[in-house]
Enzyme design. Structure first.
Site, PDB file in Angstrom:
ATOM      1  N   TYR A   1      44.219  31.978  -2.871  1.00 40.77           N
ATOM      2  CA  TYR A   1      42.088  31.909  -2.967  1.00 40.77           C
ATOM      3  C   TYR A   1      41.805  33.813  -2.760  1.00 40.77           C
ATOM      4  O   TYR A   1      40.420  33.727  -3.204  1.00 40.77           O
ATOM      5  CB  TYR A   1      41.461  30.356  -2.148  1.00 40.77           C
ATOM      6  CG  TYR A   1      40.444  30.486  -1.888  1.00 40.77           C
ATOM      7  CD1 TYR A   1      39.853  29.808  -3.539  1.00 40.77           C
ATOM      8  CD2 TYR A   1      39.999  30.883  -1.061  1.00 40.77           C
ATOM      9  CE1 TYR A   1      38.720  29.512  -3.189  1.00 40.77           C
ATOM     10  CE2 TYR A   1      38.872  30.448  -1.516  1.00 40.77           C
ATOM     11  CZ  TYR A   1      38.003  30.130  -1.730  1.00 40.77           C
ATOM     12  OH  TYR A   1      36.867  29.374  -1.766  1.00 40.77           O
TER      13      TYR A   1
ATOM     14  N   VAL B   1      32.092  24.975   4.148  1.00 40.05           N
ATOM     15  CA  VAL B   1      30.545  24.314   3.981  1.00 40.05           C
ATOM     16  C   VAL B   1      31.511  22.563   2.701  1.00 40.05           C
ATOM     17  O   VAL B   1      32.502  22.925   2.172  1.00 40.05           O
ATOM     18  CB  VAL B   1      30.272  25.485   2.356  1.00 40.05           C
ATOM     19  CG1 VAL B   1      28.350  24.066   2.131  1.00 40.05           C
ATOM     20  CG2 VAL B   1      29.478  25.973   2.580  1.00 40.05           C
TER      21      VAL B   1
HETATM   22  P1  NAD Z   1      32.794  22.006  -5.680  1.00 38.65           P
HETATM   23  O1  NAD Z   1      34.424  21.327  -6.171  1.00 38.65           O
HETATM   24  O2  NAD Z   1      32.626  21.149  -5.599  1.00 38.65           O
HETATM   25  O3  NAD Z   1      32.583  22.496  -7.291  1.00 38.65           O
HETATM   26  C1  NAD Z   1      33.163  23.815  -7.980  1.00 38.65           C
HETATM   27  C2  NAD Z   1      32.793  23.032  -9.359  1.00 38.65           C
HETATM   28  O4  NAD Z   1      33.496  24.307  -9.801  1.00 38.65           O
HETATM   29  C3  NAD Z   1      33.612  21.911  -9.877  1.00 38.65           C
HETATM   30  O5  NAD Z   1      32.265  20.907 -10.280  1.00 38.65           O
HETATM   31  C4  NAD Z   1      34.879  21.887 -11.329  1.00 38.65           C
HETATM   32  O6  NAD Z   1      34.295  21.203 -12.046  1.00 38.65           O
HETATM   33  C5  NAD Z   1      34.009  23.116 -11.740  1.00 38.65           C
HETATM   34  N1  NAD Z   1      34.582  24.453 -12.396  1.00 38.65           N
HETATM   35  C6  NAD Z   1      36.258  23.952 -11.797  1.00 38.65           C
HETATM   36  N2  NAD Z   1      36.839  24.812 -12.669  1.00 38.65           N
HETATM   37  C7  NAD Z   1      35.968  25.296 -13.414  1.00 38.65           C
HETATM   38  C8  NAD Z   1      36.173  26.481 -14.756  1.00 38.65           C
HETATM   39  N3  NAD Z   1      37.685  26.663 -15.167  1.00 38.65           N
HETATM   40  N4  NAD Z   1      35.573  25.956 -15.759  1.00 38.65           N
HETATM   41  C9  NAD Z   1      34.355  25.262 -15.341  1.00 38.65           C
HETATM   42  N5  NAD Z   1      33.717  25.175 -14.575  1.00 38.65           N
HETATM   43  C10 NAD Z   1      35.024  24.569 -13.318  1.00 38.65           C
HETATM   44  O7  NAD Z   1      33.738  23.404  -4.816  1.00 38.65           O
HETATM   45  P2  NAD Z   1      32.374  23.912  -3.894  1.00 38.65           P
HETATM   46  O8  NAD Z   1      32.954  23.737  -2.983  1.00 38.65           O
HETATM   47  O9  NAD Z   1      30.956  23.809  -4.427  1.00 38.65           O
HETATM   48  O10 NAD Z   1      32.896  25.530  -4.533  1.00 38.65           O
HETATM   49  C11 NAD Z   1      31.662  26.580  -5.166  1.00 38.65           C
HETATM   50  C12 NAD Z   1      32.069  27.881  -5.036  1.00 38.65           C
HETATM   51  O11 NAD Z   1      32.367  28.417  -3.738  1.00 38.65           O
HETATM   52  C13 NAD Z   1      33.772  28.005  -5.561  1.00 38.65           C
HETATM   53  O12 NAD Z   1      34.004  29.335  -6.155  1.00 38.65           O
HETATM   54  C14 NAD Z   1      34.670  28.162  -4.081  1.00 38.65           C
HETATM   55  O13 NAD Z   1      35.824  29.102  -3.810  1.00 38.65           O
HETATM   56  C15 NAD Z   1      33.363  28.296  -3.294  1.00 38.65           C
HETATM   57  N6  NAD Z   1      33.745  28.431  -1.909  1.00 38.65           N
HETATM   58  C16 NAD Z   1      33.379  26.975  -1.248  1.00 38.65           C
HETATM   59  C17 NAD Z   1      33.575  27.185   0.190  1.00 38.65           C
HETATM   60  C18 NAD Z   1      33.614  25.462   0.572  1.00 38.65           C
HETATM   61  O14 NAD Z   1      34.001  25.233   2.095  1.00 38.65           O
HETATM   62  N7  NAD Z   1      33.518  24.859   0.297  1.00 38.65           N
HETATM   63  C19 NAD Z   1      33.695  28.205   0.851  1.00 38.65           C
HETATM   64  C20 NAD Z   1      34.040  29.087   0.288  1.00 38.65           C
HETATM   65  C21 NAD Z   1      33.660  29.308  -0.512  1.00 38.65           C
END
Ligand code: NAD
Length: 259
Positions: free
Chosen positions: A156, A189
């Protein structure tokens, strides 16, 4: 609200959930048309229900960001029949919390394929249209795990580090087309992704390490993404990585018992 403002289209990957969905909702409130892309059809259907009051300004497409041909088809359809693409937020992503020595090659490849190659495919397809439309804004969603060595984040963290530097390259190369590229690097988050990844022990670690002593909300990340995508608000801002993390990246020694 002017007609022109209503016609600006933002493409949001991972738009069915979490940060992507919150960004879509905020941009709709700020006058954008929004195309939510996600591989999870059920999540998109749920998102559509939640955004019913904006129905005329929302489209959803079930697509995997690693499928270059499908992404090209969907982005072309958005360009041809939905409106003028002026921005993209690449939020689709997956994570894992696995020790380095236990990380499989298969998992490393899968996570990097979605987070890095998927971001590249979507940003490239959108940028080609934005170049033709006089410019726009690219926002990538990385992570503090791409800025520092968080335990368990071999695949990651590598993927998010790659997203961060790809954003800088896009900023440099695309500036001549009036396309800006910036990156939001969230700390922890509260989203569905985190619910599957963070145990109680992991939650305790974040609370101890984040000066604000809490997780962020999807809306707090969306606010930064909405600012960065919008050429009316961040017109001279490009190539930047903004950690939205409650102070995590600023923090060194932090022994609260001494205060
Ligand atoms: P989430 O799982 O709620 O949403 C991610 C979405 O991406 C999901 O709906 C999933 O179906 C979609 N997805 C995954 N792989 C896919 C693919 N191959 N094609 C199309 N859609 C796809 O997650 P989130 O927490 O909202 O994460 C969003 C972004 O934020 C991510 O890139 C994650 O790495 C980043 N992020 C999240 C956090 C956190 O703490 N939540 C922290 C740092 C970074």
């Amino acid at each position: 609200m002017s007609q022109t403002v209503c016609q600006r289209v933002a493409i949001i990957t991972g738009g069915g959930s979490g940060i992507g969905l919150a960004t879509g909702e905020l941009l709709l409130e700020q006058g954008w048309k929004v195309a939510l892309l996600d591989r999870d059809d059920a999540a998109l259907a749920e998102a559509r229900r939640g955004l019913e009051r904006h129905a005329a300004h929302v489209r959803t497409d079930a697509v995997d960001v690693t499928d270059a041909a499908e992404i090209e088809r969907v982005v072309a359809a958005i360009h041809d029949s939905f409106g003028i693409i002026k921005g993209v937020v690449a939020s689709a992503g997956v994570g894992a919390d696995v020790p380095f020595l236990e990380t499989s090659v298969e998992s490393f490849r899968r996570i990097n394929d979605i987070n890095v190659t998927g971001t590249f495919i979507v940003a490239k397809a959108a940028a080609a249209r934005m170049r033709a439309n006089g410019g726009g804004g690219i926002v990538t969603i990385a992570s503090v795990s791409g800025l520092t060595g968080n335990i368990g984040r071999t695949a990651y963290g590598a993927s998010k580090g790659a997203v961060i530097n790809m954003t800088r390259v896009m900023a440099v190369e695309l500036a001549r087309y009036n396309i800006r590229a910036n990156c939001v690097a969230p700390g922890p988050v509260e989203t569905p992704l985190v619910k599957t990844m963070h145990t109680q022990a992991v939650r305790k670690q974040w609370h101890e390490r984040v000066p604000m002593e809490r997780y962020g909300t999807p809306l707090e990340i969306a606010e930064a993404a909405a600012f960065l995508i919008d050429g009316d608000r961040s017109s001279y801002l490009t190539g930047q990585i903004i950690a939205v993390d409650g102070g995590f990246m600023a923090c060194g020694i932090n022994d609260r018992s001494r205060q």
